[in-house]
Design a protein around this motif. Structure first.
Motif, PDB file in Angstrom:
ATOM      1  N   UNK A  97       4.999   2.761 -16.236  1.00  0.00           N
ATOM      2  CA  UNK A  97       4.514   3.710 -15.238  1.00  0.00           C
ATOM      3  C   UNK A  97       5.004   3.369 -13.841  1.00  0.00           C
ATOM      4  N   UNK A  98       4.868   2.114 -13.432  1.00  0.00           N
ATOM      5  CA  UNK A  98       5.221   1.752 -12.062  1.00  0.00           C
ATOM      6  C   UNK A  98       6.702   1.962 -11.752  1.00  0.00           C
ATOM      7  N   UNK A  99       7.649   1.511 -12.609  1.00  0.00           N
ATOM      8  CA  UNK A  99       9.060   1.797 -12.304  1.00  0.00           C
ATOM      9  C   UNK A  99       9.384   3.284 -12.264  1.00  0.00           C
ATOM     10  N   UNK A 100       8.810   4.060 -13.195  1.00  0.00           N
ATOM     11  CA  UNK A 100       9.104   5.488 -13.238  1.00  0.00           C
ATOM     12  C   UNK A 100       8.575   6.194 -11.994  1.00  0.00           C
ATOM     13  N   UNK A 101       7.331   5.892 -11.621  1.00  0.00           N
ATOM     14  CA  UNK A 101       6.734   6.540 -10.453  1.00  0.00           C
ATOM     15  C   UNK A 101       7.433   6.088  -9.171  1.00  0.00           C
ATOM     16  N   UNK A 102       7.806   4.818  -9.093  1.00  0.00           N
ATOM     17  CA  UNK A 102       8.504   4.320  -7.902  1.00  0.00           C
ATOM     18  C   UNK A 102       9.865   4.993  -7.746  1.00  0.00           C
ATOM     19  N   UNK A 114      -1.036  10.330  -9.032  1.00  0.00           N
ATOM     20  CA  UNK A 114      -2.146  10.457  -9.984  1.00  0.00           C
ATOM     21  C   UNK A 114      -1.953   9.534 -11.183  1.00  0.00           C
ATOM     22  N   UNK A 115      -0.720   9.439 -11.686  1.00  0.00           N
ATOM     23  CA  UNK A 115      -0.445   8.546 -12.810  1.00  0.00           C
ATOM     24  C   UNK A 115      -0.750   7.097 -12.451  1.00  0.00           C
ATOM     25  N   UNK A 116      -0.385   6.681 -11.240  1.00  0.00           N
ATOM     26  CA  UNK A 116      -0.717   5.323 -10.816  1.00  0.00           C
ATOM     27  C   UNK A 116      -2.223   5.104 -10.796  1.00  0.00           C
ATOM     28  N   UNK A 137       4.516   0.919  -4.723  1.00  0.00           N
ATOM     29  CA  UNK A 137       4.666   2.361  -4.496  1.00  0.00           C
ATOM     30  C   UNK A 137       4.843   2.645  -3.004  1.00  0.00           C
ATOM     31  N   UNK A 138       4.021   1.997  -2.174  1.00  0.00           N
ATOM     32  CA  UNK A 138       4.110   2.215  -0.728  1.00  0.00           C
ATOM     33  C   UNK A 138       5.402   1.670  -0.160  1.00  0.00           C
ATOM     34  N   UNK A 139       5.837   0.508  -0.661  1.00  0.00           N
ATOM     35  CA  UNK A 139       7.074  -0.084  -0.152  1.00  0.00           C
ATOM     36  C   UNK A 139       8.259   0.814  -0.448  1.00  0.00           C
ATOM     37  N   UNK A 152       5.879  -3.990   9.127  1.00  0.00           N
ATOM     38  CA  UNK A 152       4.687  -4.681   8.654  1.00  0.00           C
ATOM     39  C   UNK A 152       3.471  -3.769   8.764  1.00  0.00           C
ATOM     40  N   UNK A 153       3.368  -3.051   9.883  1.00  0.00           N
ATOM     41  CA  UNK A 153       2.232  -2.144  10.060  1.00  0.00           C
ATOM     42  C   UNK A 153       2.208  -1.050   9.022  1.00  0.00           C
ATOM     43  N   UNK A 154       3.364  -0.428   8.761  1.00  0.00           N
ATOM     44  CA  UNK A 154       3.427   0.634   7.755  1.00  0.00           C
ATOM     45  C   UNK A 154       3.078   0.087   6.379  1.00  0.00           C
ATOM     46  N   UNK A 155       3.551  -1.130   6.080  1.00  0.00           N
ATOM     47  CA  UNK A 155       3.251  -1.739   4.795  1.00  0.00           C
ATOM     48  C   UNK A 155       1.782  -2.050   4.614  1.00  0.00           C
ATOM     49  N   UNK A 156       1.083  -2.345   5.703  1.00  0.00           N
ATOM     50  CA  UNK A 156      -0.354  -2.615   5.615  1.00  0.00           C
ATOM     51  C   UNK A 156      -1.176  -1.338   5.484  1.00  0.00           C
ATOM     52  N   UNK A 157      -0.671  -0.244   6.037  1.00  0.00           N
ATOM     53  CA  UNK A 157      -1.452   1.001   6.057  1.00  0.00           C
ATOM     54  C   UNK A 157      -1.305   1.811   4.766  1.00  0.00           C
ATOM     55  N   UNK A 158      -0.116   1.893   4.214  1.00  0.00           N
ATOM     56  CA  UNK A 158       0.106   2.814   3.105  1.00  0.00           C
ATOM     57  C   UNK A 158      -0.660   2.484   1.818  1.00  0.00           C
ATOM     58  N   UNK A 159      -0.651   1.235   1.307  1.00  0.00           N
ATOM     59  CA  UNK A 159      -1.372   0.978   0.053  1.00  0.00           C
ATOM     60  C   UNK A 159      -2.876   1.261   0.126  1.00  0.00           C
ATOM     61  N   UNK A 160      -3.596   0.767   1.148  1.00  0.00           N
ATOM     62  CA  UNK A 160      -5.041   1.053   1.158  1.00  0.00           C
ATOM     63  C   UNK A 160      -5.373   2.523   1.401  1.00  0.00           C
ATOM     64  N   UNK A 161      -4.556   3.233   2.183  1.00  0.00           N
ATOM     65  CA  UNK A 161      -4.848   4.655   2.366  1.00  0.00           C
ATOM     66  C   UNK A 161      -4.586   5.436   1.078  1.00  0.00           C
ATOM     67  N   UNK A 162      -3.525   5.072   0.341  1.00  0.00           N
ATOM     68  CA  UNK A 162      -3.275   5.726  -0.946  1.00  0.00           C
ATOM     69  C   UNK A 162      -4.407   5.440  -1.917  1.00  0.00           C
ATOM     70  N   UNK A 163      -4.906   4.191  -1.894  1.00  0.00           N
ATOM     71  CA  UNK A 163      -6.023   3.851  -2.770  1.00  0.00           C
ATOM     72  C   UNK A 163      -7.290   4.601  -2.407  1.00  0.00           C
TER      73      UNK A 163
END
Length: 486
Positions: free
Chosen positions: A11-16, A121-123, A140-142, A371-382
């Protein structure tokens, strides 16, 4: 719903890969556009549609794509989106006229509008344990954050050494590889909640988003005072307000309002939207400043952004990904917004006489913003998809992607206008100044505004995403009681 080990591995490689396709295509064609214009005989006035057609179709159809994803099943929608995207890319690469290219770009946007929410959604339904979900959202965010930089680099290399058509053809093998991985992903069950699509909501949301995104695109060249821009903004605002009113009353809404009324989720949507407003203003600066002031080639300008992409990878995987579930989302989102603001503020110190620009200004700014973008994207997606019932995960994913699209379109248009206006005002007040001095003043003025947007984002979203868990649950229950079930 948890998925088995093999499906998690695929799932992760396909979605990425799919996320890379969707984001990359927002920038890769920009570099190829001058060559495509010469080859196809596009007019200067019409060439923008190679970019705008994709943005309008993608942004305008996201909410419908999210609902279709839930109705058909996220895995099925994901595969259909990949195959359609590959076909549209091949059509664009083979275009023999401007109209054929514009149609292919619009078709790419149509399939991307289903592909993006289906992937997120799959993630969400595959990775349910906090630690593994954090790692998955970090990767995914990276990939998503690095996609724009990769698009600029790939666009320059392909255009220079192979030809502009390969900026579209390259999507075909990437999409087919993602399809191969997606066929190994466990099936999810389609939603059986209601029959048929919320047609009024679909029409209103599509027309509203298209009007707003088109207004932002037109503002970049016509200015915010243009009658056309103001009319589009007024129409878009009215259509979206009507959309909200309709969604509050319909029994099966396209976008249940309780998705947006949840305090933490609403904060996540706001944070990612404003982050993209500021970051796309920053990317605009990097593209123009490095090429027009520093004399970089398009390839060199794109390669410079690798620093930003690597910093994003560090922030999203090694920090945000590992801390997911161990600290509150606010402990990542707020420092991320402030770090990006600090990086952008550093660049406002630039003058035409600045020396050692790359080492003293660009590298620290690229590191801090990445660094800022990397910190913001994963928790907001979650947060955007947290605690959602499986019938509405697609709608929440679509709303999250829509926020990014609106932010990117607004940021590009807003800061382009600010930079141009500030440059003109400076040169009018200083007739003896060199043109470069006016250009740099325009850039720094726009960057100051971008930093201010991030600071405002931190102030506004802090009370929402720092809310106590009990208060969040109470707000969510209240929203569910007052909003029709979707």
């Amino acid at each position: 719903m948890a998925k088995d080990g093999p499906s998690r591995r695929w799932t992760l490689p396909a979605v990425s890969a799919a996320q890379l396709l969707v984001v990359l295509d927002g920038t890769i064609v920009n570099i190829a556009l001058p060559s495509a214009q010469r080859a196809l005989g596009m007019s200067d006035a019409g060439r923008q549609w190679a970019i705008t057609a994709y943005a309008l179709a993608f942004g305008g159809l996201l909410l419908i794509g999210g609902r279709v994803s839930s109705a058909l099943g996220h895995r099925r929608t994901f595969i259909i989106g990949l195959l359609g995207f590959a076909g549209a890319s091949a059509l664009g690469g083979a275009a023999g006229s401007p109209e054929m290219l514009f149609a292919a770009r619009a078709l790419q946007g149509v399939f991307a509008a289903g592909l993006a929410p289906a992937g997120l959604s799959l993630l969400t339904i595959t990775f349910t344990e906090p630690r593994e979900r954090g790692r998955a959202f970090g990767v995914f965010a990276a990939v998503g954050a690095a996609g724009s930089a990769i698009g600029l680099i790939a666009g320059g290399l392909l255009t220079e050494y192979v030809g502009w058509r390969w900026c579209l053809y390259i999507n075909v093998p990437l999409a087919l590889l993602a399809v191969l991985g997606a066929t190994r992903v466990a099936r999810d069950r389609p939603s059986r909640d209601g029959k048929g699509l919320d047609v009024p909501g679909a029409l209103l949301s599509t027309a509203g988003f298209v009007a707003v995104v088109y207004a932002f695109n037109e503002a970049a060249s016509l200015g915010w005072g243009s009658g056309k821009v103001l009319a589009l903004l007024a129409a878009g605002t009215l259509l979206l307000a009507t959309f909200v009113a309709v969604e509050l009353r319909t029994p099966r809404p396209l976008l249940p309002m309780r998705i947006l009324l949840h305090r933490a989720r609403g904060g996540a949507f706001l944070a990612i939207t404003l982050m993209f407003v500021a970051m796309f203003g920053f990317y605009l600066f990097m593209s123009y400043y490095t090429q027009t002031i520093l004399g970089y080639s398009p390839v060199e300008a794109g390669l410079t952004l690798i620093i930003n992409a690597l910093a994003t990878l560090l922030g999203s995987t090694l920090i945000a990904g590992r801390l997911h579930g161990r600290v509150s989302p606010a402990a990542l989102i707020l420092p991320g917004l402030l770090a990006a603001a600090a990086g952008i503020l550093l660049l406002t110190r630039l003058t035409p006489q600045s020396t050692e620009v790359f080492g003293l200004y660009l590298v620290p700014a690229l590191l801090l913003t990445g660094l800022g973008l990397g910190l913001v994207m994963p928790p907001t997606a979650g947060l955007a998809t947290a605690d959602m019932d499986w019938q509405n995960i697609g709608a929440a994913s679509a709303a999250y992607n829509a926020g990014q699209q609106l932010g990117a379109a607004l940021g590009t248009a807003l800061f382009n206008t600010l930079a141009a206006g500030a440059a003109a005002s400076y040169l009018a007040a200083h007739p003896q100044a060199a043109a470069a001095a006016g250009t740099v003043r325009g850039y720094t003025t726009a960057l100051a505004a971008a930093a201010a947007v991030l600071l405002v984002a931190a102030i506004i979203t802090a009370p929402l995403i720092v809310a106590r868990r009990g208060r969040q649950r109470a707000d969510d229950r209240k929203a569910e009681e007052t909003t029709p079930v979707g």
